[in-house]
Design a protein around this motif. Sequence first.
Motif, PDB file in Angstrom:
ATOM      1  N   ASP A   1       0.821  -1.133   0.113  1.00  0.00           N
ATOM      2  CA  ASP A   1       0.105   0.135   0.128  1.00  0.00           C
ATOM      3  C   ASP A   1       0.904   1.085   0.025  1.00  0.00           C
ATOM      4  OD1 ASP A   1      -2.222  -1.682  -0.079  1.00  0.00           O
ATOM      5  OD2 ASP A   1      -2.511  -1.332   2.223  1.00  0.00           O
ATOM      6  N   GLU A   2       1.870   1.245   0.869  1.00  0.00           N
ATOM      7  CA  GLU A   2       2.511   2.327   0.926  1.00  0.00           C
ATOM      8  C   GLU A   2       3.667   2.823  -0.213  1.00  0.00           C
ATOM      9  OE1 GLU A   2       4.190   6.082   3.157  1.00  0.00           O
ATOM     10  OE2 GLU A   2       2.512   4.809   2.821  1.00  0.00           O
ATOM     11  N   ALA A   3       3.908   1.586  -0.757  1.00  0.00           N
ATOM     12  CA  ALA A   3       4.898   1.501  -2.061  1.00  0.00           C
ATOM     13  C   ALA A   3       3.969   2.217  -3.289  1.00  0.00           C
ATOM     14  CB  ALA A   3       5.402   0.123  -2.379  1.00  0.00           C
ATOM     15  N   ILE A   4       2.847   1.617  -3.115  1.00  0.00           N
ATOM     16  CA  ILE A   4       2.050   2.069  -4.505  1.00  0.00           C
ATOM     17  C   ILE A   4       1.501   3.773  -4.166  1.00  0.00           C
ATOM     18  CG2 ILE A   4      -0.250   1.953  -5.539  1.00  0.00           C
ATOM     19  CD1 ILE A   4       0.197  -1.097  -5.221  1.00  0.00           C
ATOM     20  N   ARG A   5       1.320   4.165  -3.133  1.00  0.00           N
ATOM     21  CA  ARG A   5       0.951   5.505  -2.741  1.00  0.00           C
ATOM     22  C   ARG A   5       2.290   6.412  -3.193  1.00  0.00           C
ATOM     23  NH1 ARG A   5       2.166   9.404   0.382  1.00  0.00           N
ATOM     24  NH2 ARG A   5       3.718   8.067   1.752  1.00  0.00           N
ATOM     25  N   ILE A   6       3.320   6.010  -2.672  1.00  0.00           N
ATOM     26  CA  ILE A   6       4.570   6.865  -3.080  1.00  0.00           C
ATOM     27  C   ILE A   6       4.763   6.810  -4.403  1.00  0.00           C
ATOM     28  CG2 ILE A   6       7.051   6.909  -2.498  1.00  0.00           C
ATOM     29  CD1 ILE A   6       6.619   5.733   0.146  1.00  0.00           C
ATOM     30  N   LEU A   7       4.871   5.682  -5.276  1.00  0.00           N
ATOM     31  CA  LEU A   7       5.213   5.571  -6.590  1.00  0.00           C
ATOM     32  C   LEU A   7       4.024   6.427  -7.399  1.00  0.00           C
ATOM     33  CD1 LEU A   7       5.918   1.753  -6.926  1.00  0.00           C
ATOM     34  CD2 LEU A   7       7.470   3.793  -7.180  1.00  0.00           C
ATOM     35  N   LYS A   8       2.892   6.520  -7.138  1.00  0.00           N
ATOM     36  CA  LYS A   8       1.837   7.187  -7.612  1.00  0.00           C
ATOM     37  C   LYS A   8       2.070   8.838  -7.447  1.00  0.00           C
ATOM     38  CE  LYS A   8      -2.545   4.274  -7.439  1.00  0.00           C
ATOM     39  NZ  LYS A   8      -3.872   4.294  -6.880  1.00  0.00           N
ATOM     40  N   ASP A   9       2.517   9.133  -5.907  1.00  0.00           N
ATOM     41  CA  ASP A   9       3.006  10.581  -5.928  1.00  0.00           C
ATOM     42  C   ASP A   9       4.069  10.883  -6.924  1.00  0.00           C
ATOM     43  OD1 ASP A   9       0.868  10.842  -4.028  1.00  0.00           O
ATOM     44  OD2 ASP A   9       2.235  10.553  -2.393  1.00  0.00           O
ATOM     45  N   LEU A  10       5.006  10.147  -6.999  1.00  0.00           N
ATOM     46  CA  LEU A  10       6.353  10.286  -7.710  1.00  0.00           C
ATOM     47  C   LEU A  10       5.996  10.454  -9.341  1.00  0.00           C
ATOM     48  CD1 LEU A  10       9.276  10.733  -7.901  1.00  0.00           C
ATOM     49  CD2 LEU A  10       9.649   8.171  -7.804  1.00  0.00           C
ATOM     50  N   LYS A  11       5.180   9.495  -9.605  1.00  0.00           N
ATOM     51  CA  LYS A  11       4.716   9.527 -11.231  1.00  0.00           C
ATOM     52  C   LYS A  11       4.004  11.045 -11.417  1.00  0.00           C
ATOM     53  CE  LYS A  11       1.977   6.975 -14.415  1.00  0.00           C
ATOM     54  NZ  LYS A  11       0.687   6.049 -14.712  1.00  0.00           N
ATOM     55  N   ASP A  12       2.983  11.412 -10.527  1.00  0.00           N
ATOM     56  CA  ASP A  12       2.328  12.629 -10.583  1.00  0.00           C
ATOM     57  C   ASP A  12       3.460  13.807 -10.596  1.00  0.00           C
ATOM     58  OD1 ASP A  12      -0.012  11.388 -10.800  1.00  0.00           O
ATOM     59  OD2 ASP A  12      -0.490  11.608  -8.657  1.00  0.00           O
ATOM     60  N   GLU A  13       4.416  13.717  -9.860  1.00  0.00           N
ATOM     61  CA  GLU A  13       5.438  14.859  -9.795  1.00  0.00           C
ATOM     62  C   GLU A  13       6.315  14.870 -11.113  1.00  0.00           C
ATOM     63  OE1 GLU A  13       8.137  14.382  -6.541  1.00  0.00           O
ATOM     64  OE2 GLU A  13       6.829  14.001  -5.003  1.00  0.00           O
TER      65      GLU A  13
END
Length: 474
Positions: A432-444
């Motif tokens: 869950d945390e990995a996907i959340r961080i990766l989504k945020d990074l992708k958006d950045e």
Amino acid sequence: MKGVIRTILLIALICIFSIQFTMSMVIFTDLDNHWGKEHVNWAANTMELIDGFNDGTFRPDDIMTRIDFILALNTLLVKKNIYQDVGLHFGKGINISYTDVDRYHWAYGELAILATYISEYGNADIEIKEIFTEDTFNPNKPINRHEVLLLSRAVTTPPIEDHIISFKDVDANIPNYNLIIESVNNGILRGYSDGTLRLDKNITRAEAATVLRRVATDVNYLADKFLVYEDIKSRNIGIELPIFQQIDEHESQSQLHQRFIDAITSIQYSAFVGHIPYHERHLYDMQPIETLWGLKNQNYYNVIGNNYYLIKYDKDLVMERKKELVKEGLQHLKLNVNSSFDGLISFLSIAAELLPMEETMNAAEATFRQSDNSKTKLETGLFIMSQYMANNEMDKGLNIHRSLLEYEFADDIKAQIIRNYGYLLYSLKGADEAIRILKDLKDEMDLDFNELNPNAIEFTFNGLMKQILIQSKN
């Protein structure tokens, strides 16, 4: 005259290849201005999943039959090596219990291999009998949107975005409702503007081509291994003949730099061939080691490069002198942290062999923290990472990768940094945390979105998140 003949032959070859391409590329007579033209050409010509008709038409608005869709889907999965990767082949599979398609029916093998893949290897909890629920299969019956959504989800990956969607004509209590919504979230089919999904509506041949193209994009995420840590490679990392410090502000030393290039080229050639042939000696430096020592006495700016080749190839050097040259190189690095070093990781590797690892790591870590040069940052980061991973210090490795993602690199290098970062995230923080961080990074990163042809960076992000979802559910 020979030039004219060559030109004529070249033109003839171009014409032949053009004719062959035209012959293999079917131009359908009924696709002009049709909304599905691009998808049909992909399905019929690029992938050869769906055939046209003998009269030169594709008939994009005709309905698609169940068996024709399954034939096309099987062909797609074969061409994408999905069946081969799990050791599945035609003639092998579970029994199919439809009364009208027995073991002697020509379509039995097609159904059996697909049913086996869905049951034993698919990422959705569903069986083929839950998709085609009657006692008979009815191969020539039109396939509808309900069946296509479930069938597509049965062979694809979980969606990254889990949007809560409701449709006016879909009861949330129907069997496999969650898989229908997942398939919509995967972009396989979309709802209509009036808020309906129309599950009972038959799909056309053009719609089938569109669905297959979307499925093809998604199954690419199954064909690659994302959750694996790999050392980052590039054309300029670990190369056989690194140059180290580039000639930029040191143009006054261009002649010295050329002598360095000639010397190391001669060293490399002699090491590879064993000797320099007599008739080629005028092309090479026959005393390259003496040349490198001479450059050193002339304060040649490329200290790391010069010292690296002396340490590696001067057979007369004693250990203490080698250590002195390494320390001199590390001091030069400290004073030039923002210079671009091509092959710095090779020098750091030699330093680690000759000096205590702590001393080399301190120099590399200091350079990594202070440098704003992307190449130097990358190569020191990779060296540091190799030590962290060897010592199982994954948390430190995670921070190194996150720092590197602030810099611009070639897409293949950046994609591998992202893969390693995702692997470390998942290992340390869970799904869950990995996907959340990766989504945020992708958006950045504000990537250019291309649903059917994602670039290397977007493909990596999507693949990481999808395989994390698969692993976390297994």
